[in-house]
Motif scaffolding. Structure first.
Motif, PDB file in Angstrom:
ATOM      1  N   GLU A  76      23.178  46.801  35.781  1.00 41.38           N
ATOM      2  CA  GLU A  76      21.821  47.303  36.007  1.00 41.38           C
ATOM      3  C   GLU A  76      21.857  48.814  36.159  1.00 41.38           C
ATOM      4  OE1 GLU A  76      19.967  45.365  39.250  1.00 41.38           O
ATOM      5  OE2 GLU A  76      20.449  43.335  38.580  1.00 41.38           O
ATOM      6  N   PRO A  77      21.884  49.534  35.044  1.00 43.39           N
ATOM      7  CA  PRO A  77      21.944  51.009  35.122  1.00 43.39           C
ATOM      8  C   PRO A  77      20.661  51.585  35.689  1.00 43.39           C
ATOM      9  CG  PRO A  77      21.609  50.292  32.853  1.00 43.39           C
ATOM     10  CD  PRO A  77      21.872  49.049  33.646  1.00 43.39           C
ATOM     11  N   SER A  78      20.798  52.723  36.359  1.00 42.03           N
ATOM     12  CA  SER A  78      19.632  53.395  36.936  1.00 42.03           C
ATOM     13  C   SER A  78      19.568  54.823  36.432  1.00 42.03           C
ATOM     14  CB  SER A  78      19.707  53.375  38.464  1.00 42.03           C
ATOM     15  OG  SER A  78      20.927  53.924  38.913  1.00 42.03           O
ATOM     16  N   ARG A  79      18.377  55.434  36.517  1.00 47.84           N
ATOM     17  CA  ARG A  79      18.164  56.794  36.024  1.00 47.84           C
ATOM     18  C   ARG A  79      17.800  57.720  37.186  1.00 47.84           C
ATOM     19  NH1 ARG A  79      19.645  56.601  30.490  1.00 47.84           N
ATOM     20  NH2 ARG A  79      19.180  54.478  29.785  1.00 47.84           N
ATOM     21  N   VAL A  80      18.104  58.988  37.004  1.00 47.08           N
ATOM     22  CA  VAL A  80      17.803  59.976  38.034  1.00 47.08           C
ATOM     23  C   VAL A  80      16.303  60.204  38.127  1.00 47.08           C
ATOM     24  CG1 VAL A  80      18.087  62.398  38.678  1.00 47.08           C
ATOM     25  CG2 VAL A  80      20.033  61.114  37.808  1.00 47.08           C
ATOM     26  N   ARG A  81      15.788  60.240  39.328  1.00 46.85           N
ATOM     27  CA  ARG A  81      14.364  60.440  39.552  1.00 46.85           C
ATOM     28  C   ARG A  81      13.996  61.908  39.303  1.00 46.85           C
ATOM     29  NH1 ARG A  81      14.096  58.741  44.607  1.00 46.85           N
ATOM     30  NH2 ARG A  81      13.718  56.579  43.980  1.00 46.85           N
ATOM     31  N   GLY A  82      12.966  62.128  38.520  1.00 44.35           N
ATOM     32  CA  GLY A  82      12.456  63.477  38.313  1.00 44.35           C
ATOM     33  C   GLY A  82      13.032  64.205  37.120  1.00 44.35           C
ATOM     34  N   VAL A  83      13.949  63.565  36.381  1.00 43.27           N
ATOM     35  CA  VAL A  83      14.530  64.183  35.184  1.00 43.27           C
ATOM     36  C   VAL A  83      14.318  63.232  34.019  1.00 43.27           C
ATOM     37  CG1 VAL A  83      16.604  65.091  34.071  1.00 43.27           C
ATOM     38  CG2 VAL A  83      16.271  65.392  36.531  1.00 43.27           C
ATOM     39  N   GLU A  84      13.528  63.684  33.050  1.00 39.68           N
ATOM     40  CA  GLU A  84      13.254  62.863  31.880  1.00 39.68           C
ATOM     41  C   GLU A  84      14.231  63.196  30.765  1.00 39.68           C
ATOM     42  OE1 GLU A  84      11.144  60.426  31.782  1.00 39.68           O
ATOM     43  OE2 GLU A  84      10.481  60.836  33.841  1.00 39.68           O
ATOM     44  N   ALA A 134      12.473  76.589  23.775  1.00 38.81           N
ATOM     45  CA  ALA A 134      12.560  75.241  24.320  1.00 38.81           C
ATOM     46  C   ALA A 134      13.774  75.100  25.234  1.00 38.81           C
ATOM     47  CB  ALA A 134      12.642  74.218  23.184  1.00 38.81           C
ATOM     48  N   GLY A 135      14.882  75.726  24.844  1.00 40.63           N
ATOM     49  CA  GLY A 135      16.072  75.665  25.682  1.00 40.63           C
ATOM     50  C   GLY A 135      15.872  76.345  27.020  1.00 40.63           C
ATOM     51  N   LEU A 136      15.209  77.502  27.013  1.00 41.87           N
ATOM     52  CA  LEU A 136      14.941  78.202  28.264  1.00 41.87           C
ATOM     53  C   LEU A 136      13.996  77.404  29.151  1.00 41.87           C
ATOM     54  CD1 LEU A 136      14.574  81.880  26.991  1.00 41.87           C
ATOM     55  CD2 LEU A 136      16.459  80.921  28.331  1.00 41.87           C
ATOM     56  N   ALA A 137      13.022  76.756  28.517  1.00 46.33           N
ATOM     57  CA  ALA A 137      12.077  75.955  29.294  1.00 46.33           C
ATOM     58  C   ALA A 137      12.787  74.778  29.959  1.00 46.33           C
ATOM     59  CB  ALA A 137      10.959  75.460  28.383  1.00 46.33           C
ATOM     60  N   ARG A 138      13.707  74.132  29.215  1.00 51.57           N
ATOM     61  CA  ARG A 138      14.460  73.021  29.805  1.00 51.57           C
ATOM     62  C   ARG A 138      15.326  73.505  30.964  1.00 51.57           C
ATOM     63  NH1 ARG A 138      15.204  71.451  24.399  1.00 51.57           N
ATOM     64  NH2 ARG A 138      17.320  72.304  24.391  1.00 51.57           N
ATOM     65  N   ALA A 139      15.999  74.648  30.755  1.00 53.33           N
ATOM     66  CA  ALA A 139      16.860  75.172  31.812  1.00 53.33           C
ATOM     67  C   ALA A 139      16.047  75.513  33.058  1.00 53.33           C
ATOM     68  CB  ALA A 139      17.599  76.409  31.306  1.00 53.33           C
ATOM     69  N   TRP A 152      14.199  71.555  39.388  1.00 54.69           N
ATOM     70  CA  TRP A 152      14.539  70.235  39.934  1.00 54.69           C
ATOM     71  C   TRP A 152      15.648  70.359  40.978  1.00 54.69           C
ATOM     72  CZ3 TRP A 152      19.106  67.422  39.704  1.00 54.69           C
ATOM     73  CH2 TRP A 152      19.019  66.089  40.109  1.00 54.69           C
ATOM     74  N   VAL A 153      16.669  71.190  40.677  1.00 53.89           N
ATOM     75  CA  VAL A 153      17.765  71.384  41.620  1.00 53.89           C
ATOM     76  C   VAL A 153      17.231  71.964  42.933  1.00 53.89           C
ATOM     77  CG1 VAL A 153      19.867  72.714  42.084  1.00 53.89           C
ATOM     78  CG2 VAL A 153      19.540  71.627  39.847  1.00 53.89           C
ATOM     79  N   ASP A 154      16.339  72.936  42.840  1.00 53.91           N
ATOM     80  CA  ASP A 154      15.764  73.534  44.048  1.00 53.91           C
ATOM     81  C   ASP A 154      15.002  72.489  44.861  1.00 53.91           C
ATOM     82  OD1 ASP A 154      16.780  76.018  43.475  1.00 53.91           O
ATOM     83  OD2 ASP A 154      14.955  76.747  42.487  1.00 53.91           O
ATOM     84  N   GLU A 155      14.267  71.631  44.161  1.00 51.57           N
ATOM     85  CA  GLU A 155      13.492  70.609  44.855  1.00 51.57           C
ATOM     86  C   GLU A 155      14.400  69.616  45.565  1.00 51.57           C
ATOM     87  OE1 GLU A 155      10.403  68.319  46.340  1.00 51.57           O
ATOM     88  OE2 GLU A 155      10.454  70.386  45.583  1.00 51.57           O
ATOM     89  N   VAL A 156      15.487  69.212  44.906  1.00 51.87           N
ATOM     90  CA  VAL A 156      16.418  68.263  45.528  1.00 51.87           C
ATOM     91  C   VAL A 156      17.057  68.877  46.764  1.00 51.87           C
ATOM     92  CG1 VAL A 156      18.611  67.039  45.227  1.00 51.87           C
ATOM     93  CG2 VAL A 156      16.889  66.998  43.410  1.00 51.87           C
ATOM     94  N   THR A 157      17.536  70.104  46.654  1.00 50.72           N
ATOM     95  CA  THR A 157      18.167  70.742  47.818  1.00 50.72           C
ATOM     96  C   THR A 157      17.159  70.961  48.941  1.00 50.72           C
ATOM     97  OG1 THR A 157      17.830  72.905  46.760  1.00 50.72           O
ATOM     98  CG2 THR A 157      19.967  71.859  46.462  1.00 50.72           C
ATOM     99  N   ARG A 158      15.867  71.211  48.590  1.00 52.29           N
ATOM    100  CA  ARG A 158      14.843  71.380  49.614  1.00 52.29           C
ATOM    101  C   ARG A 158      14.631  70.071  50.364  1.00 52.29           C
ATOM    102  NH1 ARG A 158       9.928  70.176  50.624  1.00 52.29           N
ATOM    103  NH2 ARG A 158       9.674  69.080  48.634  1.00 52.29           N
ATOM    104  N   GLN A 159      14.581  68.952  49.611  1.00 51.58           N
ATOM    105  CA  GLN A 159      14.382  67.652  50.255  1.00 51.58           C
ATOM    106  C   GLN A 159      15.572  67.266  51.134  1.00 51.58           C
ATOM    107  OE1 GLN A 159      12.685  64.383  47.923  1.00 51.58           O
ATOM    108  NE2 GLN A 159      12.285  65.839  46.257  1.00 51.58           N
ATOM    109  N   LEU A 160      16.751  67.704  50.721  1.00 50.06           N
ATOM    110  CA  LEU A 160      17.926  67.412  51.545  1.00 50.06           C
ATOM    111  C   LEU A 160      17.971  68.293  52.780  1.00 50.06           C
ATOM    112  CD1 LEU A 160      20.724  67.049  48.830  1.00 50.06           C
ATOM    113  CD2 LEU A 160      19.708  65.219  50.190  1.00 50.06           C
ATOM    114  N   ALA A 161      17.223  69.422  52.718  1.00 52.05           N
ATOM    115  CA  ALA A 161      17.195  70.384  53.829  1.00 52.05           C
ATOM    116  C   ALA A 161      18.599  70.816  54.206  1.00 52.05           C
ATOM    117  CB  ALA A 161      16.474  69.780  55.027  1.00 52.05           C
ATOM    118  N   ALA A 162      19.381  71.112  53.178  1.00 48.43           N
ATOM    119  CA  ALA A 162      20.769  71.524  53.420  1.00 48.43           C
ATOM    120  C   ALA A 162      20.795  72.869  54.135  1.00 48.43           C
ATOM    121  CB  ALA A 162      21.511  71.629  52.081  1.00 48.43           C
ATOM    122  N   PRO A 163      21.471  72.982  55.244  1.00 46.76           N
ATOM    123  CA  PRO A 163      21.518  74.252  55.976  1.00 46.76           C
ATOM    124  C   PRO A 163      22.415  75.269  55.275  1.00 46.76           C
ATOM    125  CG  PRO A 163      22.969  72.647  57.021  1.00 46.76           C
ATOM    126  CD  PRO A 163      22.251  71.918  55.917  1.00 46.76           C
TER     127      PRO A 163
END
Length: 642
Positions: A184-192, A204-209, A215-226
């Motif tokens: 049962e494979p799963s996919r990362v949330r928030g990355v299409e 297009a490449g710059l837009a993806r980057a 997305w990375v900033d959002e994940v680290t914000r949710q983790l509230a990494a000090p």
């Protein structure tokens, strides 16, 4: 590759494939060794010189069926700027020769979370199902930036397992998680998954980057990494070790230690193995093999000599593999690269290339093995082509003989000049290759993440050294044995009457006639005579037997000390006087230069072929012969005028 069970090669090839993906120095190879054990092999990605490790994941499925695990090159991005990154990107996307994988295990470094998450997002964007292995949690905690695996799994939407590949903690949990994810494979949330687009579509490449960074900033914000608070022990050590006035002497000391390992430790082991094969094994073979003398000679002096050569090099390779893996595992190798980087910039390489080149002055063979520490295949190839110009200790025996005969009052200076010439050949050869075959090797800023100093894991180091030594013996060993058997055939076949096969003087053998045919080509260098040509042909097999070849062809005892040549020296001086027209010293200098620059020993060639393929090895061999001839001719022609 066998699965280790009853299924055999086909069963493993048809098994589910799992990729190991991650940045350099996150524990990828250690985890690979932990879950595969000895059921693995070192190979190259199809059509490339990019090294991969492929193995069978033990106990990955409760039904006992095998799972094929592929350790991809460490990379910070799947934007393919090098062959290594191209192999990794194609494997993740399922578009390369490795085919589509069923799952990717992405190693995320807790102490470098943002950097690892960017690569994770690219893997997810490629559409590959994944599981996250969270490593170095203890290092992150010591830096005041702990990462909770359960919270990270909740944010990402995929399984996250904290593992320590060095101790084995969490590996069994990761194994069960991988088995579930294959079903049962799963996919990362928030990355299409990204739609395919042309590489030239910069916008297009710059837009993806930009989207991935967001997305990375959002994940680290949710983790509230000090933010990290503590200055670690690694930081304090680096504050001293990375200063040039400390770092350079420490690096030179480490290089000296590698030399000592190759001579003081490995050399006696090599001699012991060689003596065992040449003694008891050869005596047993002669006793057990009835029949004509030529058959015994072929088996003992041809095949067994090849076996002895391969096995005698095995201790050296094992010692050097172990030493280099130790430096890499404890974290020092990255610091050595940092210290040496400025010196290697002129060749288009970064500081990591200095270790193979330094090791090459001890022996070219383990120096080629040391190229695996370089990050990109093109850098490994360029360095591997320069390694043979490092004057190994085997050549030193020839220098001592020639210098003591022809430059008795300045022998030390003559030998020193040879080592200066060796360094010059490396530098000039590197500059020439950078402007020709390696024009595509762009000079990039040296970005290196310094891993934390760690205590090496003995079991993982021993397993790594064993597997790589086994790969050398099984692959390069075949080339060595075939070559030495061919040399015996040339020595055994007479070309004049009155001799039988296997009992023929060197000068009357096919080998001797070959040397006589080659000799005229060496005349412009001042040593166009069959004794010298025969010695150079023998040196193709191993440089240390050049002295023995001279003794054999002159029918005198080989000197135990090359600086005391005796009868051999007198005969060589007379020959060189004759072939050089009275300029024996100039001819001897040209001979020494030829030995320095021409093709390395057959063991080194076999390892080059294993690592880089037959085309590059054959081309390099022709270039080395041409360079050696031109330099020898130039040295003699100038020297005889002085």
């Amino acid at each position: 590759m066998s699965s280790g069970r009853g299924g055999g090669r086909t069963e493993v090839r048809d098994a589910p494939s799992v990729l190991l993906v991650g940045n350099p120095n996150v524990g990828k190879s250690t985890l690979f060794n932990s879950v595969t054990g000895a059921r693995q092999q070192v190979t190259n990605a199809p059509g490339t010189t990019v090294e991969l490790q492929v193995g069978v994941w033990r106990k990955a499925r409760t039904d006992g069926a095998p799972v094929r695990l592929i350790d991809l090159p460490g990379t910070y991005s799947l934007l393919a700027r090098s062959p290594d990154e191209r192999v990794a990107a194609e494997a993740v996307a399922g578009t390369g020769p490795l085919g589509a994988a069923d799952l990717a295990v992405v190693l995320v470094e807790a102490a470098g979370l943002s950097r690892s998450l960017y690569l994770l997002a690219q893997v997810a964007q490629a559409g590959c199902p994944l599981v996250v292995a969270l490593t170095m949690t203890d290092v992150a905690a010591s830096r005041g930036i702990p990462v909770d695996a359960d919270r990270l799994a909740e944010v990402l939407g995929v399984p996250v397992v904290a593992v320590d590949p060095r101790t084995g903690d969490g590996v069994s949990t990761l194994t069960r998680t991988v088995e579930a994810a294959l079903t049962e494979p799963s996919r990362v949330r928030g990355v299409e998954p990204a739609a395919a687009s042309a590489d030239a579509d910069v916008a297009a490449g710059l837009a993806r980057a930009e989207a991935l960074f967001g997305w990375v900033d959002e994940v680290t914000r949710q983790l509230a990494a000090p933010e990290p608070q503590a200055r670690t022990a690694s930081d304090r050590v680096d504050g001293v070790l990375l200063r040039p006035w400390v770092g350079v002497p420490v690096f030179l000391a480490v290089a000296w230690l590698l030399f000592q390992l190759a001579t003081s430790l490995a050399a006696p082991l090599m001699d012991a193995v060689a003596n065992f094969v040449a003694g008891p094994m050869s005596d047993a073979a002669r006793f057990l093999i009835p029949g004509p003398a030529w058959l015994q000679g072929f088996v003992v002096d041809g095949l067994l000599a090849g076996v002895g050569t391969v096995l005698s090099f095995a201790p050296l390779m094992a010692v050097m593999f172990l030493a280099i893996a130790l430096l890499e595992d404890c974290g020092y190798l990255a610091r050595a690269a940092f210290v040496a980087d400025r010196a290697m910039r002129a060749l288009g390489l970064d500081g990591r290339a200095v270790l193979p080149l330094v090791v090459g002055f001890g022996c070219n063979l383990p120096a080629l093995a040391a190229t695996r520490t370089l990050p990109h295949a093109r850098q490994r190839l360029l360095t591997g082509l320069l390694v043979p110009y490092a004057s190994c200790t085997a050549r030193l025996t020839v220098y001592l003989l020639l210098a003591s005969i022809f430059f008795p009052d300045n022998a030390g200076t003559a030998i020193f000049v040879m080592y200066v010439a060796s360094v010059a050949l490396i530098v000039l050869g590197g500059l020439a290759l950078r402007r020709t075959a390696f024009r595509d090797l762009k000079q990039e800023p040296f970005v290196l993440v310094l891993p934390a100093y760690q205590r090496p894991r003995v079991r993982a180091l021993l397993l790594s050294a064993w597997l790589r030594t086994r790969a050398f013996v099984s692959k390069a060993g075949r080339v060595i044995m075939v070559t030495l058997a061919a040399v015996w055939v040339l020595l055994a076949i007479p070309v004049t009457g009155g001799h039988t096969v296997g009992d023929v003087p060197v000068q009357d053998s096919l080998y001797g006639s070959t040397a006589q045919a080659i000799a005229p080509a060496l005349a412009p260098a001042g040593f166009g005579e069959w004794h010298s040509a025969a010695a150079l042909v023998t040196g193709f097999v191993a440089k240390e037997v050049v002295v023995g070849s001279f003794a054999q062809t002159y029918a005198v005892d080989e000197p135990s000390d090359p600086t005391q040549a005796g009868d051999l020296g007198a005969q060589m001086r007379a020959t060189f006087e004759e072939t050089s027209g009275g300029h024996a010293a100039a001819a001897a200098a040209a001979f020494m230069v030829f030995v320095l620059a021409y093709t390395p020993c057959v063991a080194t060639l076999a390892e080059q072929k294993r690592l880089f393929g037959a085309r590059w090895t054959g081309g390099a061999m022709l270039v080395q012969l041409a360079v050696a001839w031109m330099l020898a001719v130039a040295v003699f022609q100038v020297g005889r005028l002085l």
